[in-house]
Design an enzyme around this catalytic site. Structure first.
Site, PDB file in Angstrom:
ATOM      1  N   LYS A  12       0.860  -1.193   0.000  1.00 43.38           N
ATOM      2  CA  LYS A  12       0.000   0.000   0.000  1.00 43.38           C
ATOM      3  C   LYS A  12       0.887   1.231   0.000  1.00 43.38           C
ATOM      4  CE  LYS A  12      -4.383   1.158   0.102  1.00 43.38           C
ATOM      5  NZ  LYS A  12      -5.548   0.421  -0.427  1.00 43.38           N
ATOM      6  N   GLY A  43     -20.115   7.408   2.709  1.00 44.80           N
ATOM      7  CA  GLY A  43     -19.059   7.600   1.700  1.00 44.80           C
ATOM      8  C   GLY A  43     -19.673   7.446   0.326  1.00 44.80           C
ATOM      9  N   GLY A  95     -18.098   8.012  -2.775  1.00 45.55           N
ATOM     10  CA  GLY A  95     -17.056   8.111  -3.797  1.00 45.55           C
ATOM     11  C   GLY A  95     -17.181   6.935  -4.734  1.00 45.55           C
ATOM     12  N   ASN A  96     -16.037   6.441  -5.190  1.00 44.16           N
ATOM     13  CA  ASN A  96     -16.043   5.339  -6.150  1.00 44.16           C
ATOM     14  C   ASN A  96     -16.818   4.137  -5.599  1.00 44.16           C
ATOM     15  OD1 ASN A  96     -14.791   2.668  -6.930  1.00 44.16           O
ATOM     16  ND2 ASN A  96     -14.136   3.960  -8.622  1.00 44.16           N
ATOM     17  N   ALA A  97     -16.396   3.626  -4.456  1.00 46.15           N
ATOM     18  CA  ALA A  97     -17.004   2.401  -3.921  1.00 46.15           C
ATOM     19  C   ALA A  97     -18.474   2.624  -3.547  1.00 46.15           C
ATOM     20  CB  ALA A  97     -16.193   1.915  -2.720  1.00 46.15           C
ATOM     21  N   GLY A  98     -18.745   3.655  -2.749  1.00 47.93           N
ATOM     22  CA  GLY A  98     -20.096   3.865  -2.217  1.00 47.93           C
ATOM     23  C   GLY A  98     -21.126   4.207  -3.278  1.00 47.93           C
TER      24      GLY A  98
HETATM   25  P1  NAD Z   1     -13.109   7.913  -3.022  1.00 42.57           P
HETATM   26  O1  NAD Z   1     -12.037   8.900  -2.859  1.00 42.57           O
HETATM   27  O2  NAD Z   1     -13.646   7.667  -4.387  1.00 42.57           O
HETATM   28  O3  NAD Z   1     -14.357   8.277  -2.080  1.00 42.57           O
HETATM   29  C1  NAD Z   1     -14.241   8.461  -0.713  1.00 42.57           C
HETATM   30  C2  NAD Z   1     -15.587   8.967  -0.201  1.00 42.57           C
HETATM   31  O4  NAD Z   1     -15.541   9.034   1.222  1.00 42.57           O
HETATM   32  C3  NAD Z   1     -15.934  10.377  -0.684  1.00 42.57           C
HETATM   33  O5  NAD Z   1     -17.310  10.439  -0.980  1.00 42.57           O
HETATM   34  C4  NAD Z   1     -15.624  11.241   0.527  1.00 42.57           C
HETATM   35  O6  NAD Z   1     -16.397  12.429   0.560  1.00 42.57           O
HETATM   36  C5  NAD Z   1     -16.030  10.305   1.638  1.00 42.57           C
HETATM   37  N1  NAD Z   1     -15.410  10.662   2.925  1.00 42.57           N
HETATM   38  C6  NAD Z   1     -14.158  11.088   3.165  1.00 42.57           C
HETATM   39  N2  NAD Z   1     -13.997  11.329   4.475  1.00 42.57           N
HETATM   40  C7  NAD Z   1     -15.194  11.042   5.059  1.00 42.57           C
HETATM   41  C8  NAD Z   1     -15.668  11.093   6.379  1.00 42.57           C
HETATM   42  N3  NAD Z   1     -14.874  11.487   7.384  1.00 42.57           N
HETATM   43  N4  NAD Z   1     -16.950  10.694   6.627  1.00 42.57           N
HETATM   44  C9  NAD Z   1     -17.746  10.293   5.605  1.00 42.57           C
HETATM   45  N5  NAD Z   1     -17.346  10.235   4.336  1.00 42.57           N
HETATM   46  C10 NAD Z   1     -16.090  10.604   4.069  1.00 42.57           C
HETATM   47  O7  NAD Z   1     -12.556   6.575  -2.356  1.00 42.57           O
HETATM   48  P2  NAD Z   1     -12.988   5.083  -2.650  1.00 42.57           P
HETATM   49  O8  NAD Z   1     -12.060   4.541  -3.669  1.00 42.57           O
HETATM   50  O9  NAD Z   1     -14.462   5.001  -2.850  1.00 42.57           O
HETATM   51  O10 NAD Z   1     -12.588   4.396  -1.257  1.00 42.57           O
HETATM   52  C11 NAD Z   1     -13.478   4.362  -0.136  1.00 42.57           C
HETATM   53  C12 NAD Z   1     -13.064   3.210   0.767  1.00 42.57           C
HETATM   54  O11 NAD Z   1     -13.079   1.996   0.000  1.00 42.57           O
HETATM   55  C13 NAD Z   1     -11.640   3.322   1.340  1.00 42.57           C
HETATM   56  O12 NAD Z   1     -11.593   2.735   2.615  1.00 42.57           O
HETATM   57  C14 NAD Z   1     -10.828   2.467   0.372  1.00 42.57           C
HETATM   58  O13 NAD Z   1      -9.608   1.998   0.938  1.00 42.57           O
HETATM   59  C15 NAD Z   1     -11.821   1.370   0.097  1.00 42.57           C
HETATM   60  N6  NAD Z   1     -11.526   0.615  -1.119  1.00 42.57           N
HETATM   61  C16 NAD Z   1     -11.551   1.208  -2.340  1.00 42.57           C
HETATM   62  C17 NAD Z   1     -11.246   0.440  -3.471  1.00 42.57           C
HETATM   63  C18 NAD Z   1     -11.292   1.015  -4.852  1.00 42.57           C
HETATM   64  O14 NAD Z   1     -11.080   0.253  -5.819  1.00 42.57           O
HETATM   65  N7  NAD Z   1     -11.610   2.279  -5.044  1.00 42.57           N
HETATM   66  C19 NAD Z   1     -10.903  -0.892  -3.333  1.00 42.57           C
HETATM   67  C20 NAD Z   1     -10.889  -1.471  -2.070  1.00 42.57           C
HETATM   68  C21 NAD Z   1     -11.212  -0.709  -0.972  1.00 42.57           C
END
Ligand code: NAD
Length: 416
Positions: A106, A218, A220-223
């Protein structure tokens, strides 16, 4: 005594508990409890306003017994050495749990990308790769996107690496844009993999997904992708979503596409018409069928676990639940789909991207998702089976499988 929320300490505690349950002694635990290599770097660069700024960055390479190491790069103001180490450990267990032939790593930089211009982001990305070029590579360690990094940043990083090694090497990084060798379905993959697990969990619990209520922290991408898939393919009712600025609630259901458009326009989900504003803390305690933490770590803790009021927790975020909270959720009978299983769709399709890159032959999205479904369904079932066999919670079930695979590879290599 208050709960220790240090991410690396938490990952070590989980590992310790898993070693105990699986019958591995302290020598094995000691051999597994720290990364193989941890690198801290400094990047000093000129910002657009001509001032000089210095950033700290990290790469943690946790375990390479099962293959080249793999793990995302997070750019966040709260990034830390401890978090990067914890995330690299979880990547190791994740790749082993879903049985893809990769180790765990990571990376991260302490910065606030929301305040940076495109030129500044590109300079930071290229500098990061220049500092780490000697210790990454398609057969060594392959980065990917994570919080606040994206396909464009991966493209700059790949380009910088290729300039250094003076040849094409697209499999040095995944999560690339499609025209540069990205995989169909990669941006949806984390959510899609989690949804396959949710589908199987609801079957196990006899819960109907049609009309099931869902709250997502959340967006972002995942949510946001999880919200869209659950609404479009399963007719779930998304009753609440949130981002870093706060959340929104509508008991009749939020349209996930409108929420995404609203966030794109205004940079937050807050203010979407006909919704009530709630806090991130309130969202977690809503009465719902499925709660999806999809933001950051340590959000379900000893402090709020008694108020968690759902049937399934599907952890798309890494590390959202503390060990104390895990025990309580298990006693309450809440079905947790643990992070390194639930969010493994991302790294699995990253692995498919590497495979396609090696062959220069690309699959359709349908082929990608069929292969992903097979991987996730098998890993979900083995996790639940192990948890039941050892009478423990699902996170330990996932650890038991992962540990056995990593330890076996280390033994075969003569490392243990
Ligand atoms: P992202 O940057 O696309 O989105 C993150 C989201 O979280 C945003 O909507 C942001 O506003 C929100 N956020 C940030 N701080 C916050 C808080 N304090 N309270 C509430 N919401 C908050 O990131 P992502 O890629 O969607 O990743 C989100 C989680 O999923 C992380 O833990 C990441 O490690 C995990 N993850 C992502 C992937 C991937 O492929 N993108 C894969 C495995 C795990």
């Amino acid at each position: 005594m208050s709960e220790n929320l240090d991410p690396f300490t938490i990952s070590q505690k989980q590992l310790y508990d898993a070693c105990k349950i699986s019958g591995y002694d302290n020598q094995i635990y000691n051999a597994l409890k720290t990364p193989e290599r941890f690198v801290e770097i400094k990047i000093t660069m000129k910002m657009d306003d001509k001032t000089l700024k210095t950033f700290r960055g990290f790469r943690s390479q946790y375990n390479s017994a099962r293959g080249p190491m793999k793990g995302g790069i997070r750019w966040h103001p709260e990034e830390s050495a401890s978090l990067v180490k914890a995330l690299s450990a979880w990547m190791t267990w994740k790749c082993a749990c879903v049985d893809i032939p990769l180790g765990g790593a990571k990376g991260g930089i302490i910065c606030n990308p929301k305040e940076m211009s495109n030129r500044e982001l590109e300079t930071l990305a290229r500098n990061y790769i220049r500092e780490l070029a000697d210790i990454i590579g398609p057969n060594i360690d392959v980065p990917a996107p994570d919080v606040y990094t994206n396909p464009q940043i991966m493209a700059w990083m790949m380009d910088e690496y290729e300039k250094i090694v003076r040849k094409h090497a697209p499999s040095v990084i995944t999560g690339k844009p499609l025209p540069l060798g990205g995989s169909a379905g990669r941006s949806i993959a984390t959510a899609q993999g989690g949804v396959y697990c949710i589908r199987d969990a609801t079957k196990d619990l006899g819960l109907n997904l049609n009309g099931a209520t869902v709250a997502i922290q959340g967006y972002g991408n995942a949510g946001s992708w999880a919200a869209k898939i659950l609404q479009d393919s399963f007719n779930c009712k998304i009753i609440a979503v949130s981002d870093s600025k706060g959340g929104i609630y509508d008991e009749n259901g939020i349209n996930s596409h409108e929420a995404a458009l609203h966030k794109e326009k205004t940079r937050s989900v807050i203010g979407l018409k006909d919704t009530k504003q709630i806090s991130n803390a309130e969202l977690l305690e809503l009465n719902c069928d499925i709660l999806i933490p999809a933001a950051l770590e340590n959000v379900i803790t000893r402090e709020n676990v008694d108020n968690i009021n759902c049937k399934i927790i599907a952890e798309l975020a890494n590390g959202p639940t503390t060990p104390d909270a895990d025990q309580t959720l298990f006693k309450k009978g809440i079905h947790v789909i643990p992070d390194f299983l639930c969010n493994a769709g991302g790294v699995t399709v990253s692995y498919f991207e590497m495979v396609q890159g090696y062959y220069r032959y690309f699959w359709t999205e349908k082929e990608v998702f069929e292969a992903l479904d097979r991987v996730m369904t098998k890993a979900y079932r083995s996790t639940i089976d192990q948890a039941q066999k050892y009478n423990t919670h699902n996170r330990m079930g996932a650890y038991i499988i992962a540990l056995e695979r990593v330890i076996n590879a280390m033994k075969l290599r003569g490392w243990l």
